[in-house]
Design a protein around this motif. Structure first.
Motif, short mmCIF file in Angstrom:
data_model
loop_
_atom_site.label_atom_id
_atom_site.label_comp_id
_atom_site.label_asym_id
_atom_site.label_seq_id
_atom_site.Cartn_x
_atom_site.Cartn_y
_atom_site.Cartn_z
N ARG A 124 0.83 -1.21 0.00
CA ARG A 124 0.00 0.00 0.00
C ARG A 124 0.86 1.25 0.00
O ARG A 124 0.58 2.22 -0.72
CB ARG A 124 -0.93 0.00 1.21
CG ARG A 124 -1.89 1.19 1.24
CD ARG A 124 -2.69 1.22 2.52
NE ARG A 124 -3.52 0.04 2.67
CZ ARG A 124 -4.31 -0.18 3.74
NH1 ARG A 124 -4.34 0.73 4.73
NH2 ARG A 124 -5.02 -1.27 3.82
N SER A 125 1.93 1.24 0.81
CA SER A 125 2.83 2.39 0.86
C SER A 125 3.49 2.63 -0.49
O SER A 125 3.61 3.78 -0.95
CB SER A 125 3.90 2.16 1.94
OG SER A 125 4.85 3.20 1.93
N PHE A 126 3.91 1.55 -1.14
CA PHE A 126 4.54 1.67 -2.46
C PHE A 126 3.57 2.25 -3.48
O PHE A 126 3.92 3.12 -4.28
CB PHE A 126 5.02 0.29 -2.92
CG PHE A 126 5.54 0.27 -4.33
CD1 PHE A 126 6.82 0.70 -4.63
CD2 PHE A 126 4.72 -0.17 -5.37
CE1 PHE A 126 7.29 0.69 -5.94
CE2 PHE A 126 5.19 -0.18 -6.68
CZ PHE A 126 6.47 0.25 -6.96
N MET A 127 2.30 1.76 -3.44
CA MET A 127 1.30 2.25 -4.39
C MET A 127 1.00 3.72 -4.16
O MET A 127 0.77 4.48 -5.11
CB MET A 127 0.02 1.41 -4.27
CG MET A 127 0.19 -0.03 -4.72
SD MET A 127 -1.31 -1.02 -4.54
CE MET A 127 -2.40 -0.26 -5.74
N LYS A 128 1.02 4.15 -2.90
CA LYS A 128 0.79 5.57 -2.60
C LYS A 128 1.92 6.43 -3.16
O LYS A 128 1.69 7.48 -3.76
CB LYS A 128 0.68 5.77 -1.09
CG LYS A 128 -0.65 5.36 -0.50
CD LYS A 128 -0.69 5.68 0.99
CE LYS A 128 -2.03 5.34 1.60
NZ LYS A 128 -2.07 5.64 3.07
N LYS A 129 3.15 5.98 -2.94
CA LYS A 129 4.30 6.74 -3.41
C LYS A 129 4.35 6.83 -4.93
O LYS A 129 4.71 7.86 -5.50
CB LYS A 129 5.60 6.11 -2.89
CG LYS A 129 5.78 6.21 -1.38
CD LYS A 129 7.03 5.48 -0.93
CE LYS A 129 7.19 5.54 0.58
NZ LYS A 129 8.39 4.77 1.05
#
Length: 205
Positions: A124-129
């Motif tokens: 999720r963090s990667f997709m946000k970034k």
């Protein structure tokens, strides 16, 4: 030439593997040069039976019992193993069928949604970034706008077809049928508009 017969055998044999612990069949390839002890070691990774609790039975390509493979020092190729033969693993450990595939007995790692949202090394963090998928507001807005336009176009096309209108129904590979429109609107299982017709051939059915 001495007139002798030379038999050339493929050093690799493809076999079917079954086990008393599972109802599934696995296809694998092995070297005929493996000794049965080493062969059992490889099977342990496939079926889950400890080598010390493993008995092997060899079956023909038509699943007829041939022989027990009980000599740990013998080579796999010393047995009448051909491609598509079945080797059945008999487990003597006392384990039950399906025990190793029962996921309900596996301890699972769980995390709350709030705690997951705070992690910096998550998907999720990667997709946000990277602003991927639902985290790309512009892309999601564009898709929503396109969907609204498609829905409006479908609704306009559907409203222009009154119930009772004559129609032709064409399905690839089948003859064209002539009938009447019986229903126009949305179905309970979808947000799309549907048109239902009854062909003249089915009136008296």
């Amino acid at each position: 030439m001495d007139g002798g017969l030379t038999v050339i055998t493929n050093p690799i044999v493809a076999v079917r593997l079954t086990s008393t612990l599972s109802s599934f069949e696995v296809n694998k390839k092995y070297s005929r040069g493996l000794c049965i002890a080493d062969f059992k070691g490889k099977l342990e990774m496939v079926v889950g039976t400890p080598v010390s609790c493993m008995d092997l039975e060899l079956y023909s390509t038509s699943d007829q019992f041939l022989v027990k493979m009980d000599d740990n020092d013998a080579l796999l190729g010393s047995y009448p193993v051909d491609d598509d033969c079945r080797i059945h693993v008999v487990d003597r450990s006392g384990a039950k069928e399906g025990e190793f595939s029962d996921l309900s007995k596996v301890e699972k790692f769980t995390i709350s949604d709030d705690a997951y949202a705070k992690k910096s090394d998550s998907v999720r963090s990667f997709m946000k970034k990277q602003r991927v998928g639902r985290f790309n507001e512009e892309e999601m807005a564009a898709k929503e706008s396109e969907q609204v336009a498609r829905d409006a176009k479908e609704e306009a096309a559907a409203s222009a077809i009154p119930v009772g209108s004559r129609c032709q129904v064409q399905v690839p590979g089948q003859p064209t049928k002539i009938g009447a429109v019986m229903y126009v609107g949305k179905a309970v299982f979808s947000s799309m508009h549907f048109l239902h017709s009854r062909s003249d051939e089915s009136k008296n059915v």
